[in-house]
Design an enzyme around this catalytic site. Structure first.
Site, PDB file in Angstrom:
ATOM      1  N   HIS A  86       0.813  -1.217   0.000  1.00 44.12           N
ATOM      2  CA  HIS A  86       0.000   0.000   0.000  1.00 44.12           C
ATOM      3  C   HIS A  86       0.850   1.271   0.000  1.00 44.12           C
ATOM      4  CE1 HIS A  86      -3.647  -2.307   0.517  1.00 44.12           C
ATOM      5  NE2 HIS A  86      -3.063  -2.962   1.500  1.00 44.12           N
ATOM      6  N   ILE A  93       1.028   6.969   0.128  1.00 44.24           N
ATOM      7  CA  ILE A  93       0.491   5.906   0.977  1.00 44.24           C
ATOM      8  C   ILE A  93      -0.997   5.748   0.708  1.00 44.24           C
ATOM      9  CG2 ILE A  93       0.180   5.122   3.357  1.00 44.24           C
ATOM     10  CD1 ILE A  93       2.415   7.270   4.059  1.00 44.24           C
ATOM     11  N   CYS A  94      -1.409   4.529   0.411  1.00 49.89           N
ATOM     12  CA  CYS A  94      -2.824   4.218   0.223  1.00 49.89           C
ATOM     13  C   CYS A  94      -3.344   3.711   1.570  1.00 49.89           C
ATOM     14  CB  CYS A  94      -2.991   3.162  -0.873  1.00 49.89           C
ATOM     15  SG  CYS A  94      -4.693   2.672  -1.132  1.00 49.89           S
ATOM     16  N   LEU A  95      -3.917   4.619   2.343  1.00 49.14           N
ATOM     17  CA  LEU A  95      -4.414   4.305   3.674  1.00 49.14           C
ATOM     18  C   LEU A  95      -5.697   5.111   3.878  1.00 49.14           C
ATOM     19  CD1 LEU A  95      -3.918   2.957   6.487  1.00 49.14           C
ATOM     20  CD2 LEU A  95      -2.602   4.996   7.094  1.00 49.14           C
ATOM     21  N   PHE A 148      -8.497   6.698  -3.982  1.00 50.27           N
ATOM     22  CA  PHE A 148      -8.115   5.291  -3.926  1.00 50.27           C
ATOM     23  C   PHE A 148      -9.348   4.420  -3.760  1.00 50.27           C
ATOM     24  CE2 PHE A 148      -4.009   7.064  -2.359  1.00 50.27           C
ATOM     25  CZ  PHE A 148      -3.185   6.485  -3.314  1.00 50.27           C
TER      26      PHE A 148
END
Length: 155
Positions: A86, A93-95, A148
């Site tokens: 991620h 950052i894919c959060l 995202f």
């Protein structure tokens, strides 16, 4: 430029950070209320990250804490960008916590760092997100503007 209420909130957060931070989190710089740098390391035994220290850059907008900060990993000197499914190779950052859908004003710099520490601790895959090279090459959006798709999204 950061608005008055954002500056007031960041001032309180900075006071708390200067007095104590959880283990593995270190404030590097907070010269203004627009951009802060913090170093984090994974405390638990995870062979993917053992001995590594990673640098996070927080960028605060005028609507903080109503809107999330922009948080990315930055490559600096001996600070690499961690390998994680991620985390893109450019540090994005894919959060969900960092997106407008997952963010809550009760979150703060410390809780974001701890969430990222936890994300790294639980990782067992030494890989980048699918399509990393294409994403990094073609992305022109700021991290906070990227929509995202999270696995728990419903149609």
């Amino acid at each position: 430029m950061v608005a008055n209420f954002a500056a007031k909130r960041l001032g309180k957060e900075l006071q708390k950070i200067n007095s104590s931070l959880p283990p593995g989190i270190t404030l590097v710089s907070a010269d203004n209320f627009e951009e802060w740098l913090l170093d984090i390391r994974v405390l638990d035994k995870n062979p993917l990250y053992e001995g590594q220290i990673y640098r996070l850059k927080f960028r605060f907008g005028s609507s903080y804490p109503i809107e999330p900060p922009e948080v990315t990993f930055v490559k600096k000197d001996d600070r690499p960008i961690p390998m994680h499914p991620h985390i893109y190779s450019n540090g994005i950052i894919c959060l969900d916590l960092l997106g407008s859908q997952g963010w809550s004003p009760v979150q703060n710099v410390e809780s974001v760092c701890m969430s990222i520490q936890s994300m790294l601790t639980g990782n067992s895959k030494n890989e980048r997100p699918p399509g990393d090279e294409e994403f990094v090459r073609g992305n022109r959006q700021r991290p906070k503007d990227i929509d995202f798709y999270y696995h728990d999204n419903t149609v």
